[in-house]
Scaffold this active site. Sequence first.
Site, PDB file in Angstrom:
ATOM      1  N   GLU A 172      -1.073  72.032  80.829  1.00 62.55           N
ATOM      2  CA  GLU A 172      -1.190  70.907  79.600  1.00 62.55           C
ATOM      3  C   GLU A 172      -1.117  69.992  80.192  1.00 62.55           C
ATOM      4  O   GLU A 172       0.152  69.346  80.649  1.00 62.55           O
ATOM      5  CB  GLU A 172       0.032  71.445  78.502  1.00 62.55           C
ATOM      6  N   LYS A 227      -0.341  71.741  89.166  1.00 57.68           N
ATOM      7  CA  LYS A 227       0.377  71.038  87.686  1.00 57.68           C
ATOM      8  C   LYS A 227       0.979  69.420  87.810  1.00 57.68           C
ATOM      9  O   LYS A 227       1.475  69.615  87.803  1.00 57.68           O
ATOM     10  CB  LYS A 227       0.624  71.263  86.657  1.00 57.68           C
ATOM     11  N   CYS A 283       8.838  64.907  82.039  1.00 62.23           N
ATOM     12  CA  CYS A 283       8.274  65.485  83.153  1.00 62.23           C
ATOM     13  C   CYS A 283       8.206  64.843  83.815  1.00 62.23           C
ATOM     14  O   CYS A 283       8.144  65.930  84.755  1.00 62.23           O
ATOM     15  CB  CYS A 283       6.685  65.679  82.093  1.00 62.23           C
TER      16      CYS A 283
END
Length: 479
Positions: A172, A227, A283
């Site tokens: 995502e 990612k 993150c």
Amino acid sequence: MNLANLRIKNICCIGAGYVGGPTMSVIAEKCPEIEVNVVDINEKRINSWNDQDFNKLPVFEPGLSEVIEKCRGKNLNFSTNIKESISSADIVFISVNTPTKKSGLGAGEASDLKWVESCARQVAKFSLGHTIVVEKSTLPVRTAEVIKTILKNEQNSEFNNTKTFEVLSNPEFLAEGTAINDLYYPERVLIGGENQSAIESLSKIYEHWVPKEKILYTNIWSSELAKLTANAFLAQRISSINSISALCEVTGADIREVSRAIGADSRIGSKFLNSGPGFGGSCLKKDILNLVYLSKFFGLPEVAEFWESVVSLNNWNQSRISEMVVKKLFGTVSGKKIAILGFSFKANTNDTRESAAIQICKDLLDEGAILSIHDPKVSEKQIEYDLDKVSINHKNNIRHNELNQIEGSWQKFDNLYDCFKNADATILLTEWQEYSKINWATASKSMRHPAWVFDSRSVVDPKVVRDTKLNLWRVGDGS
Ligand code: NAD
Ligand code: UGA
């Protein structure tokens, strides 16, 4: 594409957090014929997702409550029914937390995969028939191998030979604060895997609203690594601009002008060039540290060192702000009142994970400052948790008129202007829109002079602030 023949009828998402909640809500909205069940072990969080008062949803995101209002109770359900939801799902998204390990092998760098592993075991146990398992969480490259091994074990078990699985990676890329917009109009959707039929099934979900040319297909390892790399590149840009910002301050240059000048070069681009107090969020740091760990693990110490420096620069940038505040306030903040504007790690979110405000406030509290904290979305309870210190409001044995005089204490104010009362300084740490509209003449009257405004986010109009009696420090401003 004939969507009427869509095979996927039922989705389960394990993990109702900042990713699981918004992502699945948008899928439910865009795919009304699919039943979407979002499950979590945290009952309190699930209750909040089901709250009739949309202000109490566990995640604040502009536009999210409208989507939930439209779909919840129709084809979108939040529950703790993990077993039932997995059993009836054609596709299971794993969207659980993957924080940095706190102890053991790889502590401080590697991602802790215990929640992902536990999900894989739950899917192995409760699934029925054929199930596509999708990695939505951000994972170290080659994690799919672990998930596949756990699932294969179940597939080959003599008692359960009717179960089959396919594993895909579908990271995502949404950013908090703009999650709904990012999900509605993604710049790309990435699907990594080998099995064509599974890839097509997942792709068809996104094709309900995402143009086909924006859906990228790669092998599973490239998807996992892409990612981590995307977040590392974003963080690297922020550390780069923050390093130049410090240089601007000592050379007479202005970081906003430098950013504009370099951003006009299309090879560099203008986004992610805003200098600030240092990147926060759950993150960026975690994913770089993970990259550092992987690089070391695969015998590439130079690569590890390169990425590690991005995090080191960020840590230094946060500490330089609190040090500078102390220096400007005549070398001591002990017993001085300081207004802290903004506690979330960026605007338009209630998330405080790794927020620069946490370290900066802790440093100032250690120096004896008295902090008046304001944030439009972060709760007092959350600040208490992050600072590991109760708010002075909760010290029952203290008389009210003494509240403002305890060194190394803090209080949260709902009214922004209450923070300025007798403050020696105001520090802007989050770029909430309302902070750009502050009436500095009014604020200045409330503060104790000589008083300072420290703008770490380039939020204020410098001329307006300087026209009052306030001293101003702006990030990257060498004037
Ligand atoms: P989060 O902590 O907000 O949510 C994770 C949820 O998973 C929690 O509610 C937790 O209770 C639940 N959970 C953990 N183990 C479980 C289990 N075995 N069964 C059921 N529920 C379980 O985390 P998040 O911010 O949503 O991030 C999830 C993943 O997505 C992470 O890997 C993160 O790196 C990645 N990611 C996050 C963002 C973001 O903006 N936050 C964006 C992109 C990717
Ligand atoms: C980031 C990425 O932008 C997302 O693409 C990714 O999906 C997500 O991490 C994730 O994997 O969790 P997020 O952390 O929500 O999203 O927010 P960002 O907009 O990236 O901001 C991160 C931090 O950098 C914030 O503290 C922000 O204030 C800071 N920042 C950002 C700057 O200091 N300057 C900038 O120019 C941009």
